[in-house]
Write a protein that holds these residues in place. Structure first.
Motif, PDB file in Angstrom:
ATOM      1  N   VAL A  27       0.830  -1.377  -0.077  1.00  0.00           N
ATOM      2  CA  VAL A  27       0.161   0.246   0.291  1.00  0.00           C
ATOM      3  C   VAL A  27       0.911   1.074  -0.070  1.00  0.00           C
ATOM      4  CG1 VAL A  27      -1.754   1.513   1.462  1.00  0.00           C
ATOM      5  CG2 VAL A  27      -2.149  -1.227   1.006  1.00  0.00           C
ATOM      6  N   PHE A  28       0.497   2.715  -0.730  1.00  0.00           N
ATOM      7  CA  PHE A  28       1.868   3.401  -0.738  1.00  0.00           C
ATOM      8  C   PHE A  28       0.582   4.357  -0.760  1.00  0.00           C
ATOM      9  CE2 PHE A  28       4.547   1.155  -3.659  1.00  0.00           C
ATOM     10  CZ  PHE A  28       5.754   0.875  -2.918  1.00  0.00           C
ATOM     11  N   ASN A  29      -1.042   4.752  -1.275  1.00  0.00           N
ATOM     12  CA  ASN A  29      -1.200   6.000  -0.192  1.00  0.00           C
ATOM     13  C   ASN A  29      -2.543   4.976  -0.490  1.00  0.00           C
ATOM     14  OD1 ASN A  29      -2.771   8.487  -0.417  1.00  0.00           O
ATOM     15  ND2 ASN A  29      -1.070   9.007  -1.587  1.00  0.00           N
ATOM     16  N   ASP A  30      -3.113   5.631   0.927  1.00  0.00           N
ATOM     17  CA  ASP A  30      -4.956   5.347   1.278  1.00  0.00           C
ATOM     18  C   ASP A  30      -5.901   6.484   1.330  1.00  0.00           C
ATOM     19  OD1 ASP A  30      -4.412   7.126   2.738  1.00  0.00           O
ATOM     20  OD2 ASP A  30      -4.939   5.753   4.776  1.00  0.00           O
ATOM     21  N   ASP A  31      -5.384   7.430  -0.464  1.00  0.00           N
ATOM     22  CA  ASP A  31      -5.610   8.168  -0.556  1.00  0.00           C
ATOM     23  C   ASP A  31      -5.898   8.443  -2.132  1.00  0.00           C
ATOM     24  OD1 ASP A  31      -7.492  10.528  -1.212  1.00  0.00           O
ATOM     25  OD2 ASP A  31      -7.202  11.802   0.395  1.00  0.00           O
ATOM     26  N   PRO A  32      -6.426   7.341  -2.955  1.00  0.00           N
ATOM     27  CA  PRO A  32      -6.108   7.617  -4.171  1.00  0.00           C
ATOM     28  C   PRO A  32      -6.496   8.833  -4.931  1.00  0.00           C
ATOM     29  CG  PRO A  32      -7.775   5.110  -3.543  1.00  0.00           C
ATOM     30  CD  PRO A  32      -7.533   6.206  -2.734  1.00  0.00           C
ATOM     31  N   VAL A  33      -7.676   9.716  -4.118  1.00  0.00           N
ATOM     32  CA  VAL A  33      -7.461  10.541  -5.067  1.00  0.00           C
ATOM     33  C   VAL A  33      -6.234  11.584  -4.820  1.00  0.00           C
ATOM     34  CG1 VAL A  33      -9.256  12.484  -4.673  1.00  0.00           C
ATOM     35  CG2 VAL A  33     -10.085  10.509  -4.665  1.00  0.00           C
ATOM     36  N   ALA A  34      -5.775  12.012  -3.270  1.00  0.00           N
ATOM     37  CA  ALA A  34      -5.078  12.783  -2.936  1.00  0.00           C
ATOM     38  C   ALA A  34      -3.591  12.029  -4.352  1.00  0.00           C
ATOM     39  CB  ALA A  34      -4.181  12.700  -1.714  1.00  0.00           C
ATOM     40  N   GLN A  35      -3.743  10.962  -4.283  1.00  0.00           N
ATOM     41  CA  GLN A  35      -2.709  10.607  -5.154  1.00  0.00           C
ATOM     42  C   GLN A  35      -2.446  10.816  -6.418  1.00  0.00           C
ATOM     43  OE1 GLN A  35       0.375   9.246  -4.506  1.00  0.00           O
ATOM     44  NE2 GLN A  35       0.838   9.553  -6.083  1.00  0.00           N
ATOM     45  N   ALA A  36      -3.980  10.809  -7.093  1.00  0.00           N
ATOM     46  CA  ALA A  36      -3.889  11.153  -8.537  1.00  0.00           C
ATOM     47  C   ALA A  36      -3.252  12.901  -8.228  1.00  0.00           C
ATOM     48  CB  ALA A  36      -5.367  11.408  -8.673  1.00  0.00           C
TER      49      ALA A  36
END
Length: 240
Positions: A27-36
């Motif tokens: 897991v690299f980010n539990d907030d995919p929107v923030a990653q995008a």
């Protein structure tokens, strides 16, 4: 050549698998929107999204995360995983997705690919995922005896926007892409080819750019998350 940052979705989180194994997910980010948004703010031109759960289930599973990304992102996005009928294709494109990626159905129902490509010009791509040159389907869990180039040639006249070619044994392994196989595929068909699997450095991107075949782009995930590839620097190199 376009660099497509990858956001692979598993259980609503942005993860990376190791060689396609669902039980080896980081897991690299539990907030995919923030990653995008981070990728967008760094200057990317596209986003590459994968619904990993959907690829196994055969129907969208991480739809909420994908929709949230589409609502926020200003750059186009392509999505693969669990898209196996016309209704799902139409639903995603109506939500603002720029391009659907059809993988399993390219093997199991190639007529659907042709129908979709005709109905939605420029918005349908084919995902060809392979181990040792042979196509794998259903989230890479099932292997076939079909050779990548043989299958790709069957779509020459279908009007698809691109082929995303993934060497599964390189995916997430940070060992570099399979450049000879990627170049061979790109030289065998007139369809734009996007390289995927193992892109782990700017040198890999330069090698793909100079591989002797006209590649549309390359997908990278883990290297961007680990910091092995600096996205702005990579984008600058590819535009040079």
């Amino acid at each position: 050549m376009i660099l497509y940052p990858a956001i692979d979705l598993k259980d609503g989180q942005a993860v990376r698998l190791y060689k396609g194994e669902m039980d080896q997910a980081t897991v690299f980010n539990d907030d995919p929107v923030a990653q995008a948004m981070a990728f967008q703010n760094a200057g990317c031109e596209w986003l590459h999204l994968v619904d990993l759960n959907g690829a196994f289930a055969g129907t969208p599973v991480n739809g909420g995360a994908v929709t949230a990304i589409l609502d926020q992102a200003k750059v186009p996005a392509q999505l693969g995983g669990g898209i196996r009928d016309m209704a799902t294709i139409e639903a995603w494109l109506s939500k603002g997705l720029a391009r659907v990626i059809l993988g399993t159905v390219a093997v199991e129902d190639p007529d659907l690919v042709r129908t979709a490509a005709k109905a939605f010009p420029g918005q349908v791509a084919v995902g060809l995922d392979a181990r040792d040159g042979r196509v794998a389907t259903r989230g890479w869990a099932e292997e076939t005896d079909i050779q990548v180039i043989d299958l790709a040639r069957k779509f020459e006249d279908a009007g698809i926007a691109a082929i995303i070619y993934t060497d599964i044994n390189r995916d997430g392994a940070m060992q570099g892409p399979n450049i000879p196989a990627t170049a061979a595929l790109a030289n065998a068909v007139s369809i734009p080819i996007i390289a995927s699997g193992g892109v782990s450095s700017i040198d890999d991107l330069i090698a793909l750019k100079n591989c002797g075949a006209p590649l549309n782009g390359a997908i990278s995930g883990r290297a961007l998350y680990d910091g092995a590839i600096d996205l702005p620097s990579a984008l600058s190199v590819l535009k040079a």
